[in-house]
Each structure stands twice: as structure tokens, then as C-alpha cells.
Write a protein that holds these residues in place. Structure first.
Motif, mmCIF file in Angstrom:
data_model
loop_
_atom_site.group_PDB
_atom_site.id
_atom_site.type_symbol
_atom_site.label_atom_id
_atom_site.label_comp_id
_atom_site.label_asym_id
_atom_site.label_seq_id
_atom_site.Cartn_x
_atom_site.Cartn_y
_atom_site.Cartn_z
ATOM 1 N N GLU A 233 0.516 4.512 0.975
ATOM 2 C CA GLU A 233 0.769 5.414 2.111
ATOM 3 C C GLU A 233 1.869 4.846 3.001
ATOM 4 O OE1 GLU A 233 -2.424 6.770 4.969
ATOM 5 O OE2 GLU A 233 -0.832 6.347 6.415
ATOM 6 N N LEU A 234 1.826 3.534 3.155
ATOM 7 C CA LEU A 234 2.813 2.882 4.003
ATOM 8 C C LEU A 234 4.224 3.068 3.418
ATOM 9 C CD1 LEU A 234 2.784 1.240 6.585
ATOM 10 C CD2 LEU A 234 2.613 -0.829 5.225
ATOM 11 N N GLU B 289 0.818 -1.206 0.000
ATOM 12 C CA GLU B 289 0.000 0.000 0.000
ATOM 13 C C GLU B 289 0.856 1.263 0.000
ATOM 14 O OE1 GLU B 289 -2.467 3.106 0.884
ATOM 15 O OE2 GLU B 289 -1.007 2.425 2.378
ATOM 16 N N CYS C 127 -5.533 5.898 0.710
ATOM 17 C CA CYS C 127 -5.256 6.317 2.078
ATOM 18 C C CYS C 127 -4.595 7.674 2.175
ATOM 19 C CB CYS C 127 -4.357 5.300 2.765
ATOM 20 S SG CYS C 127 -5.190 3.757 2.993
ATOM 21 N N GLN D 265 -10.588 10.094 10.287
ATOM 22 C CA GLN D 265 -10.784 9.456 8.973
ATOM 23 C C GLN D 265 -10.165 8.072 8.901
ATOM 24 O OE1 GLN D 265 -9.621 12.550 9.491
ATOM 25 N NE2 GLN D 265 -9.884 13.871 7.725
ATOM 26 N N LYS D 266 -9.398 7.710 9.929
ATOM 27 C CA LYS D 266 -8.721 6.415 9.907
ATOM 28 C C LYS D 266 -9.320 5.442 10.918
ATOM 29 C CE LYS D 266 -5.248 7.311 7.043
ATOM 30 N NZ LYS D 266 -4.859 6.490 5.915
ATOM 31 N N TYR E 246 3.732 1.274 13.143
ATOM 32 C CA TYR E 246 3.852 0.984 11.704
ATOM 33 C C TYR E 246 5.315 0.888 11.274
ATOM 34 C CZ TYR E 246 4.432 5.962 10.279
ATOM 35 O OH TYR E 246 4.877 7.243 10.114
ATOM 36 N N LYS E 247 6.185 1.585 12.026
ATOM 37 C CA LYS E 247 7.604 1.495 11.664
ATOM 38 C C LYS E 247 8.152 0.113 11.985
ATOM 39 C CE LYS E 247 8.846 6.309 12.158
ATOM 40 N NZ LYS E 247 9.508 7.311 12.997
ATOM 41 N N LEU F 225 5.283 6.663 4.089
ATOM 42 C CA LEU F 225 5.662 6.907 5.479
ATOM 43 C C LEU F 225 7.075 6.395 5.747
ATOM 44 C CD1 LEU F 225 2.307 5.907 7.236
ATOM 45 C CD2 LEU F 225 3.243 8.211 7.028
ATOM 46 N N HIS F 226 7.376 5.231 5.193
ATOM 47 C CA HIS F 226 8.720 4.690 5.384
ATOM 48 C C HIS F 226 9.772 5.506 4.634
ATOM 49 C CE1 HIS F 226 6.641 1.269 7.181
ATOM 50 N NE2 HIS F 226 7.815 0.937 7.697
ATOM 51 N N CYS G 124 -2.616 1.038 5.042
ATOM 52 C CA CYS G 124 -1.810 2.212 5.326
ATOM 53 C C CYS G 124 -1.157 2.106 6.701
ATOM 54 C CB CYS G 124 -2.691 3.441 5.265
ATOM 55 S SG CYS G 124 -4.075 3.324 6.396
ATOM 56 N N GLY G 125 -0.491 3.163 7.112
ATOM 57 C CA GLY G 125 0.196 3.178 8.391
ATOM 58 C C GLY G 125 -0.707 2.826 9.555
ATOM 59 N N SER G 126 -1.903 3.414 9.571
ATOM 60 C CA SER G 126 -2.772 3.158 10.721
ATOM 61 C C SER G 126 -3.363 1.753 10.679
ATOM 62 C CB SER G 126 -3.882 4.210 10.808
ATOM 63 O OG SER G 126 -4.564 4.288 9.597
ATOM 64 N N MET H 40 -1.051 15.319 5.171
ATOM 65 C CA MET H 40 -0.316 14.499 6.142
ATOM 66 C C MET H 40 -1.216 14.209 7.335
ATOM 67 S SD MET H 40 2.777 13.312 6.172
ATOM 68 C CE MET H 40 3.459 12.134 7.316
ATOM 69 N N TRP H 41 -1.219 12.967 7.747
ATOM 70 C CA TRP H 41 -2.035 12.594 8.894
ATOM 71 C C TRP H 41 -1.301 12.905 10.180
ATOM 72 C CZ3 TRP H 41 -6.606 11.722 7.116
ATOM 73 C CH2 TRP H 41 -6.765 11.132 5.861
ATOM 74 N N TYR I 271 -0.457 11.311 13.102
ATOM 75 C CA TYR I 271 -0.378 10.035 13.808
ATOM 76 C C TYR I 271 0.313 10.239 15.154
ATOM 77 C CZ TYR I 271 -1.659 7.395 9.587
ATOM 78 O OH TYR I 271 -2.314 6.875 8.513
ATOM 79 N N VAL J 226 -1.653 -0.924 9.649
ATOM 80 C CA VAL J 226 -0.579 -1.759 10.189
ATOM 81 C C VAL J 226 -0.509 -1.584 11.708
ATOM 82 C CG1 VAL J 226 1.921 -2.152 10.214
ATOM 83 C CG2 VAL J 226 0.761 -1.688 8.050
#
Lengths: 415, 274
Positions: A309-310, A307, A328, B101-102, B12-13, A313-314, B61-63, B1-2, B4, B65
Motif C-alpha cells: 500500500e505504501l 509494504e 492493507c 479499519q486502520k 507517510y510522504k 501511495l507513493h 501501510c501509509g497509516s 481508496m482510504w 487519509y 508509517v
């Protein structure tokens, strides 16, 4: 966030060039007069607007600088062209499914509230239009054709010069507007030698600051002003001029013209290197959009089964800035309308990443991305629930490579 | 940008418990590629009904994960029963909150857990579609919408979209969502009114309504009103003063007094002259 920033999101916005900054500064606290004033202090400022108008005219090849009207942004330029339609009997507009929202949301508004009928032309898998279909869609009551020169997401170029010819041949009275926000400064634009009537550009996409744009309106083109107010811009756009922004836009336009060759050679070479590197290192990478007809700074690459967005972010943690067509990342929940219109499968559309370079991008930065990105993708591939699909894709890609190799294509064996 | 939280970023990292479990005791899978997120969780459950291990794989997405990672952390060591009581809000809280939204990411975590636990209990594992599909773009059913509205006390269609994605595509179902929402909100407020009042409370309430909204008006014309009795939905009153002999006193009763009481108490109130 990492300390080092590798900015590969130049289709979103660009760094303001130093020349533009230097030129705009005096207009805040020194030459702050209103160019419409009767006194010399203000009146003298007008000559700087004149210079900027000429600089922008040169970038887009306008025959007369007075055909350039300054606006606040690309979105305003599009609104002005589309909402300025004057003939109440012509209620048909032609545009494409892959336009920027500053066109699509305006045509949708006219459709919903003002009785317009809008034809949205589709694109093929490469993101290209069918010119026969385009020709057939032009009618006697077509008021306006609004087509982007280059797509902001994929960089794919539409043959707008040719399309304007086709349009005028079939219906000489139709207006032809081009959203050139992503084309100006990246490829040669020369409106005087085309049949284009109006053309919009945005400052902050060509290294001018945010908050300034322009629209070219060919002499003799009738449109109603969108921003009503004073006599500024010869009555076509009311509101006191954003002098510092306009001066900066003029300077940035001049610089952009000077750097066109650089864009077509050095920037393009870096983009190609990035793209080839990613494709050779990552089996689940695929390019979205025609690689033949594309602005030199953009590549849109999907990483299947992971995905977007992921990924962003990384990458952001590594200081790498890009953008994605994933659902996303937008405020809404739908993925990129551009990639969907091209029929990019869901397996790829959510994992699409756009890298857009500029003249400030360096080779070292491209090397850095090529070094870091594979680890990110490998890590994220491992999280994906589509392990079986990923394995199959890998096998397919590997056997295709082996086949190419066997057929004597040396390029594949080098990697 | 969210925006988080640090906890979301941490998860997520470096997500915890990524992967699969060989011979799992339960597997739950929700979402799809088309919708933009999918989650698969695997559980190991011992003979005492304790979740001894949990792993996940996700496309999101990040959220998404972070929610999945948080979920696995939260349920390891818990009993099946405890896990069943876990809500999507618990997942969001564990992460220090999620952008509005997440929130659907936390809902997806809860759903995957539910799916896994029903598979463990031997309930049919294939995706059950309960109720009609309201949102065609994201395949969201009426049942799911009602459940999420209820559990998270949602009050707007926008919130429904944030929590379930329904209405986030073409938007055609927004009318339906509003209707479902209104029904659920009405149920919620009815629920509050259900506590029956004692007779004394009833008298006090009616008296105060009569005093505040009715008597003052009648007094302007030299009249007055007195509460005599209450019997179920029947309220017995006496009109006094000039009202007493007024030829239109019946109209006053039905059109004015009854309307006021219906507005403040319930539609089926009947006002009768004692």
C-alpha cells in the motif's frame, strides 16, 4: 495527485474506448425506446442489440450469436453459471483456490447453505494447476467445473480448453464454466472449437463502460435463470436490456478483436520492458507467477520487505496507478489469496504490485515508471525494519549476477 | 481508496525520525512480517528520564508509517512518565483521525512504545505473551483485546478487528470476540451503577417504579400499593384496596411486583409484605 496519469491498472478497469462511447450516446436521448416494445420506435432498437450480440460472439468465437446473453457484469455472469445448476442429485463442484471472489464466494455459499461439496484445486509456485490432480477430482456427481482462463492478479493462464476436454472425457455430463473476464480481448478465445459450456466476460475490462457483461451459454446447456423477470434474453436473463451499455460492449468487443495482435506484440513488449527494467534495477524485486503462460498485459512483482500500500501511495503521488495484493489495500486484513495459494512468502506477498497495461499504454509511460519507481523503492527500503534481511538479499542477488557474468551471460554485464 | 487526512499524508510522504539510534536506551519491537505490519522504535533517554530522541523503522501501510512518525514527534521531549500515559487515541488524534479499519496502526504505535519503555525499566524485553491467543491468524491475545476494548470503549466485534486485527483472517474467533466484548461491555455498565444511592434516593427510585409500573396495573382491579421501607435488598410494601384481601395477593407480590422491581433495580431484590 500528479497531473500526469500513467494508468497501469487495466485489470481493475479500463478506459472506455471512443468507438464505444460514440456508439452508445444515441441510445440515451434519441433512440431511447424499449427493444421489447411493439412500436417501431422501440422495436428498431432491437437490431442494435442483435448487432452487439454478433460482435461479442465474434470476439469469443461463439458459433451462434444467440449463445450470448447480456448481463450486468462479470460477477453476474459467474453467479448465473454457478447458481443456475439444475440437477439436485449432483452436488459436487470443482474450482481453484485462486479464482476471483465472484466465483469463490458463490461456491462457498452453495457449500454452506445448499449442501454442495466443493473441491478447491491448489496451484504450484508458478500459479499453475496440476492436470492429473484435476482429472482425479472429477466425479460422477460433479455438476460443474468453474475455472478462470486468466488470473486477474498474476495474469497466469490456465489451459481451460484442454481441461474441458479432460473433463468431458471423464464425465460427459459435467458442465464446464470459464471465467474469461481477464482473458477476453487479451488472448484469442474461440469457444466453438472447445468443450467449454459457459464463459463469462465483463465489459469494463475490455474498454466498454462499467455495468455490462455477457455470458456465453452453449446451445443445449440447461441452467436455471439467475435473474428472474421478463422474457428478455430469451427468458435467460430478465430485466430491460441496458441498451447503451450493450451497444458499447459490442463495439468494444469488435475493437478488442482488432487489437488482439497489438496486445500480443506491442503491449507484450512494453510489459516485458517494464518487468525486465524493474528486475534489473531493484534487487528486492521478484516476479510472481509463470512468465511462460501469462496474458501479455500483466506483470505481478513483489518488492520484498516493503509494504504494497505504501508503494501504491507513493506511486499515486507520481500519477502512476497500479494495485497490490497487500492486506492493507483490501477491505479485509488478509493478503492476496492468489499469492498465498502459490506459496509466495510473507516477505514478498505484502509488497506485491500488479502492473496491468492496455493498448492505450505508451512506451514513454513505461520509461517514466522505470525512471520514478527505483527512487520510491529505495526510499521505502530505508524505512523497513528488515535492514539485515535486505542486505543479505542484496548480497545474494549480486553474487548470483556476478556468477552469471563469469559464466559468460552477457545480459547481466550490460546493466 | 482510504480517506487519509492531510496530516496522515504528510507523515507517510515525508516521515519524521526514520532510522535507528546507536546505543539506544530503549528499543521496542512489535508486529511481524506475517501479519503485514511491523514496527521498531529506538529511544534515547537522559538521566532525568526525558526522551531526547526517537527513531523508527516500519514495515506497513501509509497509516502505519504515519502513526509511527507521529508517535516519535509526540514523545521527543516528553518524560518517560508522560510517554507512558500516551494512548493510541492520542496518536490518531494527532493525525487528525485514522480510517476506522486502520486504527490498529495507532495501537501498534502505542504497543511499540510500551515495549520500549518496559525495556528501559529493565523489564524482560522478550515478547511477553500475556493471556491465551484468541485470534490465531494474527496472534492476538485475550489480554490485548480486553485492554483495547476497555481503553477505546469499543462496542462491536468489527471495531475489535479494526483496532487489533483479531477476527480479520479466517474469522473463526468471532464467537470468542463477541463473548469477550459482552463481558467488557457488561463490566463497563456495571461500573456506572457502582455509585451507591442514598437512602432517600433509593426510596424515590423504588417509589417511582411502583408508581409507574405497578400501581397503575393494580388500580385497574381496584387495588393499590404503598412503599413502607427499604432495608438492603429487601423492599417492604403494603397492598391496599381490593388487593388487601385478595387470596392471590402473595402471587401478585412475588410474580408481578417483585419481577418488575428486579427488572429495574437488581436481580436480588426481595419484596416482602410489611
Amino acid at each position: 495527485m500528479s497531473e500526469k496519469i500513467v494508468y497501469l491498472d487495466n485489470n481493475a478497469t479500463t478506459k472506455t474506448c471512443q468507438e464505444a462511447i460514440d456508439n452508445m450516446i444515441p441510445f440515451f436521448a434519441e433512440q431511447y425506446g424499449n427493444p421489447s416494445s411493439m412500436h417501431d420506435f422501440g422495436g428498431e432498437v432491437a437490431q442494435y442489440l442483435k448487432k452487439a450480440r454478433k460482435q461479442v460472439a465474434e470476439l469469443i468465437g461463439a458459433a451462434d450469436p444467440n449463445e450470448v446473453i447480456f448481463t450486468s457484469c462479470g460477477t453476474e455472469s459467474s453467479n448465473m453459471a454457478i447458481r443456475g445448476l439444475t440437477d439436485p442429485h449432483k452436488k459436487h463442484i470443482i474450482t481453484t483456490k485462486v479464482e476471483h471472489p465472484c466465483v469463490l464466494n458463490v461456491t462457498k455459499h452453495l457449500e454452506k447453505n445448499h449442501g454442495y461439496e466443493v473441491t478447491y484445486l491448489g496451484v504450484n509456485a508458478e500459479g499453475e494447476l496440476d492436470l492429473e490432480e484435476f482429472k482425479d477430482s472429477i466425479r460422477d456427481d460433479t455438476a460443474l467445473i468453474a475455472i478462470m482462463w486468466a488470473n486477474n492478479e498474476t495474469g497466469v493462464i490456465f489451459p481451460v480448453e484442454k481441461m474441458a476436454e479432460i473433463a468431458k472425457e471423464k464425465n460427459p455430463k459435467v458442465l464446464f464454466f470459464v471465467d474469461a473476464v481477464q482473458a477476453a480481448g487479451k488472448i484469442p478465445v474461440d469457444v466453438k472449437n472447445t468443450k467449454i459450456d459457459m464463459l463469462g466476460i465483463s465489459g469494463h475490462k475490455i474498454h466498454a463502460p462499467k455495468g455490462v457483461g455477457a455470458i456465453y451459454i452453449r446451445k443445449g446447456t440447461l441452467i436455471t435463470p439467475f435473474m428472474l423477470g421478463g422474457h428478455q434474453e430469451r427468458g435467460k436473463r430478465g430485466g430491460t436490456e441496458n441498451v447503451s451499455g450493450i451497444v458499447a460492449l459490442g463495439e468494444a468487443a469488435e475493437q478488442a478483436l482488432n487489437y488482439l495482435d497489438d496486445e500480443a506484440t506491442r503491449v507484450k513488449a512494453m510489459r516485458d520492458k517494464l518487468e525486465k527494467g524493474i528486475l534489473s534495477k531493484l534487487f528486492n524485486a521478484r516476479v510472481n507467477g509463470s512468465r511462460l503462460h501469462r496474458v501479455p498485459n500483466t506483470t505481478n512483482i513483489s518488492f520484498e520487505y516493503i509494504e504494497g500500500e505504501l508503494i501504491l501511495l507513493h506511486l499515486s503521488d507520481l500519477g502512476i496507478c497500479a494495485s497490490s495484493g497487500s492486506a492493507c489495500t483490501s477491505g479485509n486484513l488478509e493478503p492476496s489469496h492468489v499469492l498465498r495459494a502459490m506459496g509466495v512468502p510473507f516477505t514478498a506477498v505484502h509488497g506485491s504490485i500488479r502492473f496491468s497495461l492496455s493498448r492505450y499504454t505508451s512506451n514513454e509511460e513505461i520509461d517514466y515508471v522505470l525512471k520514478q519507481l527505483p527512487d520510491v523503492i529505495h526510499k521505502l527500503n530505508a524505512i523497513s525494519p528488515f535492514q539485515k534481511e535486505l542486505k543479505e538479499l542484496k548480497e545474494i542477488k549480486e553474487s548470483a549476477k556476478a556468477l552469471k557474468c563469469a559464466l559468460g551471460d552477457k545480459r547481466c554485464c550490460e546493466q | 481508496m482510504w480517506e487519509y487526512t492531510e496530516k496522515v499524508k504528510e507523515h507517510y510522504k515525508n516521515p519524521k525520525n526514520v532510522g535507528t539510534i546507536e546505543n539506544p536506551d530503549a528499543v521496542g519491537e512489535v508486529g511481524s512480517m506475517a501479519c503485514g505490519d511491523a514496527l521498531k522504535i529506538y529511544l534515547k533517554i537522559d538521566k532525568n528520564g526525558i526522551i531526547t530522541d526517537a527513531k523508527f523503522q516500519t514495515f506497513g501501510c501509509g497509516s502505519a508509517v504515519a502513526s509511527a512518525s507521529a508517535l516519535t514527534e509526540m514523545i521527543i521531549g516528553k518524560s518517560v512518565k508522560e510517554a507512558e500515559n500516551l494512548t493510541n487515541q492520542d496518536i490518531a488524534d494527532f493525525l487528525g483521525g485514522l480510517p476506522e479499519q486502520k486504527m490498529h496502526c495507532s495501537v501498534m504505535g502505542k504497543e511499540a512504545l510500551e515495549a520500549a519503555l518496559s525495556s528501559f525499566k529493565g523489564e524482560p524485553t522478550e515478547k511477553k505473551i500475556k493471556g491465551r491467543i484468541v485470534c490465531g491468524c494474527f496472534g492476538v491475545t485475550e489480554d490485548k483485546i480486553r485492554e483495547v476494548v476497555k481503553h477505546n470503549t469499543l462496542n462491536t466485534v468489527e471495531e475489535i478487528t479494526n483496532y487489533t486485527k483479531a477476527g480479520g483472517g479466517c474469522g473463526k474467533c468471532k464467537g470468542d470476540l463477541q463473548k469477550i466484548l459482552s463481558e467488557e461491555v457488561a463490566k463497563r455498565s456495571n461500573g456506572k451503577k457502582e455509585k451507591p444511592l442514598t437512602k432517600t434516593q433509593q426510596i424515590l427510585k423504588v417509589n417511582s417504579i411502583l408508581e409507574n409500573y405497578v400501581a397503575a396495573e393494580l388500580r385497574k382491579d381496584g387495588g393499590d400499593i404503598e412503599l413502607v421501607d427499604i432495608e438492603d435488598n429487601k423492599i417492604y410494601v403494603n397492598l391496599q384496596g381490593s388487593c388487601k384481601n385478595c387470596p392471590s395477593s402473595n402471587l401478585t407480590l412475588k410474580n408481578f411486583v417483585e419481577n418488575v422491581l428486579r427488572e429495574h433495580i437488581s436481580e436480588d431484590v426481595e419484596v416482602i409484605e410489611a
